[in-house]
Design an enzyme around this catalytic site. Structure first.
Site, mmCIF file in Angstrom:
data_model
loop_
_atom_site.group_PDB
_atom_site.id
_atom_site.type_symbol
_atom_site.label_atom_id
_atom_site.label_comp_id
_atom_site.label_asym_id
_atom_site.label_seq_id
_atom_site.Cartn_x
_atom_site.Cartn_y
_atom_site.Cartn_z
ATOM 1 N N ARG A 36 0.859 -1.171 0.000
ATOM 2 C CA ARG A 36 0.000 0.000 0.000
ATOM 3 C C ARG A 36 0.900 1.227 0.000
ATOM 4 O O ARG A 36 1.948 1.241 0.675
ATOM 5 C CB ARG A 36 -0.908 0.026 1.249
ATOM 6 C CG ARG A 36 -2.052 -0.980 1.229
ATOM 7 C CD ARG A 36 -3.109 -0.645 0.183
ATOM 8 N NE ARG A 36 -4.203 -1.607 0.156
ATOM 9 C CZ ARG A 36 -4.267 -2.681 -0.628
ATOM 10 N NH1 ARG A 36 -3.281 -2.958 -1.461
ATOM 11 N NH2 ARG A 36 -5.322 -3.475 -0.600
ATOM 12 N N HIS A 57 -1.614 0.056 -9.806
ATOM 13 C CA HIS A 57 -2.165 -0.894 -8.829
ATOM 14 C C HIS A 57 -2.780 -2.124 -9.521
ATOM 15 O O HIS A 57 -3.993 -2.352 -9.429
ATOM 16 C CB HIS A 57 -3.187 -0.200 -7.923
ATOM 17 C CG HIS A 57 -3.370 -0.911 -6.608
ATOM 18 N ND1 HIS A 57 -3.683 -0.268 -5.449
ATOM 19 C CD2 HIS A 57 -3.281 -2.218 -6.275
ATOM 20 C CE1 HIS A 57 -3.780 -1.142 -4.465
ATOM 21 N NE2 HIS A 57 -3.535 -2.343 -4.949
ATOM 22 N N GLU A 70 -4.507 7.253 -4.613
ATOM 23 C CA GLU A 70 -4.700 6.659 -5.943
ATOM 24 C C GLU A 70 -6.039 7.108 -6.522
ATOM 25 O O GLU A 70 -6.996 7.247 -5.773
ATOM 26 C CB GLU A 70 -4.658 5.134 -5.832
ATOM 27 C CG GLU A 70 -3.293 4.638 -5.357
ATOM 28 C CD GLU A 70 -3.230 3.117 -5.196
ATOM 29 O OE1 GLU A 70 -4.235 2.432 -5.458
ATOM 30 O OE2 GLU A 70 -2.163 2.611 -4.807
HETATM 31 C C1 DGY Z 1 -5.168 -6.378 -2.801
HETATM 32 O O1 DGY Z 1 -5.872 -7.349 -3.067
HETATM 33 O O2 DGY Z 1 -5.112 -5.906 -1.664
HETATM 34 C C2 DGY Z 1 -4.388 -5.811 -3.930
HETATM 35 O O3 DGY Z 1 -3.745 -4.658 -3.597
HETATM 36 C C3 DGY Z 1 -5.293 -5.639 -5.127
HETATM 37 O O4 DGY Z 1 -4.551 -5.675 -6.312
#
Ligand code: DGY
Length: 329
Positions: free
Chosen positions: A238, A286, A267
């Site tokens: 993240r 992402h 984002e």
């Molecule tokens: C998640 O599943 O947390 C990922 O970041 C999505 O791509």
């Protein structure tokens, strides 16, 4: 009256069909524009179940508005967008999508590492821009991945799977995690280190830790300054785990050599984001778990979890383990 389910992004009709056969289902009309907050609140007031995405803030206000809400199935393994404490207090089950995305996200992580190290995006652009004049001994020379030291911060399922990929590249693998992983140490030969030692020793630092109060901004300027000046930083966790300004300044000052980023503090980012201006940054929108197969499995898992909760069964992947159902309308 059939239970009402609200889905916060447009999903393929074929995948939603099993839900539509049993429940009253409504979907937000766009797959690429988030549902506005006021519409989310209005919908959640009527909903028995919500299928959310990581861009939706499922906070106290949303959960409180959901008087009949029994389950939120989040289309992600991460659930930092959801207020778990309030959910448990209100008897709302929170489910995520672990396991089904592990290999796909590990592939992307390792691919991003390779791409950044070997300057693949830059090289492809160079060619497309007509800059290739002749063979040149050090043309777009990157850095080797094989036989280097990989440092994994956050040794969950995805971390272990990235380590497995790295063994094929004869890498030495260090890891830092809240808890030690003796099985992974035995199986993959990974070595547990402190965070400090890992950032000092690794050639590639891969961040896969979930975003929590403890991990927020854990990669500060001071941390980047401890890394080798040849180090490459990869983040597929993240964005908020990293102080982005500090990363930018460390890259500009040559304190680290490059970064591969799939995630950002806010984002989506726009083209004027300072990190996009740096030649030694490879940035992705992402897409960690984004293969057709995996996104399909993730949607199916959300649907299965919603059905289980609404039918009084155990959900497959419950996040808030202290959840107890409350009697609701
Ligand atoms: C998640 O599943 O947390 C990922 O970041 C999505 O791509």
């Amino acid at each position: 009256m059939k239970p009402y389910i609200y889905i916060t992004r447009k999903l393929p009709d074929a995948l939603v069909k099993p839900l539509q056969e049993k429940y009253d289902v409504k979907m937000w009309k766009h797959d690429d524009i988030p549902v506005p907050r006021d519409i989310l609140i209005e919908e959640v007031k009527k909903a028995d179940a919500l299928l959310s995405v990581l861009a939706d803030s499922i906070d106290e206000a949303v959960l409180t508005a959901g008087k009949n809400l029994k389950v939120v199935a989040n289309l992600a393994v991460g659930y930092n967008n959801i207020d778990l404490k309030t959910a448990s207090l209100k008897g709302i089950a929170i489910c995520n999508t672990p396991d089904v995305l592990t290999d796909t996200t590990a592939d992307l992580t390792f691919g991003l590492l390779m791409t950044t190290a070997r300057r693949i995006v830059e090289a492809a652009e160079y060619l497309k821009e007509g800059k290739w004049q002749s063979w040149n001994p050090f043309l777009l020379a990157g850095t080797d991945v094989h036989h280097k030291t990989l440092g994994i911060v956050g040794m969950g399922r995805i971390g272990e799977t990235v380590a497995k990929r790295a063994t094929g590249f004869d890498m030495d693998i260090l890891y830092y995690n809240r808890t030690r992983k003796p099985d992974a140490e035995k199986k993959l030969g990974v070595i547990y280190t402190s965070f400090d030692e890992l950032v000092k020793k690794a050639d590639f630092i891969v961040c896969l830790t979930p975003l929590t109060a403890e991990t927020k901004n854990m990669f500060t300027r001071e941390v980047f300054q401890k890394m080798k000046s040849s180090a490459i930083f990869i983040n597929v966790a993240r964005g908020a785990v990293v102080d982005e300004q500090a990363l930018h300044d460390a890259l500009v000052a040559g304190e680290i050599a490059g970064a591969g980023l799939d995630v950002f503090q806010v984002e989506p980012i726009t083209v004027d984001h300072p990190l996009l201006k740096l030649p030694n940054v490879v940035a992705l929108p992402h897409i960690g778990s984004s293969s057709t197969e995996t996104r399909t499995s993730m949607i199916e898992l959300c649907i299965e979890n919603i059905s289980s909760i609404l039918e009084g069964k155990e959900p497959k992947t419950l996040v808030n383990k202290d959840w107890r159902p409350l009697v609701k309308g």
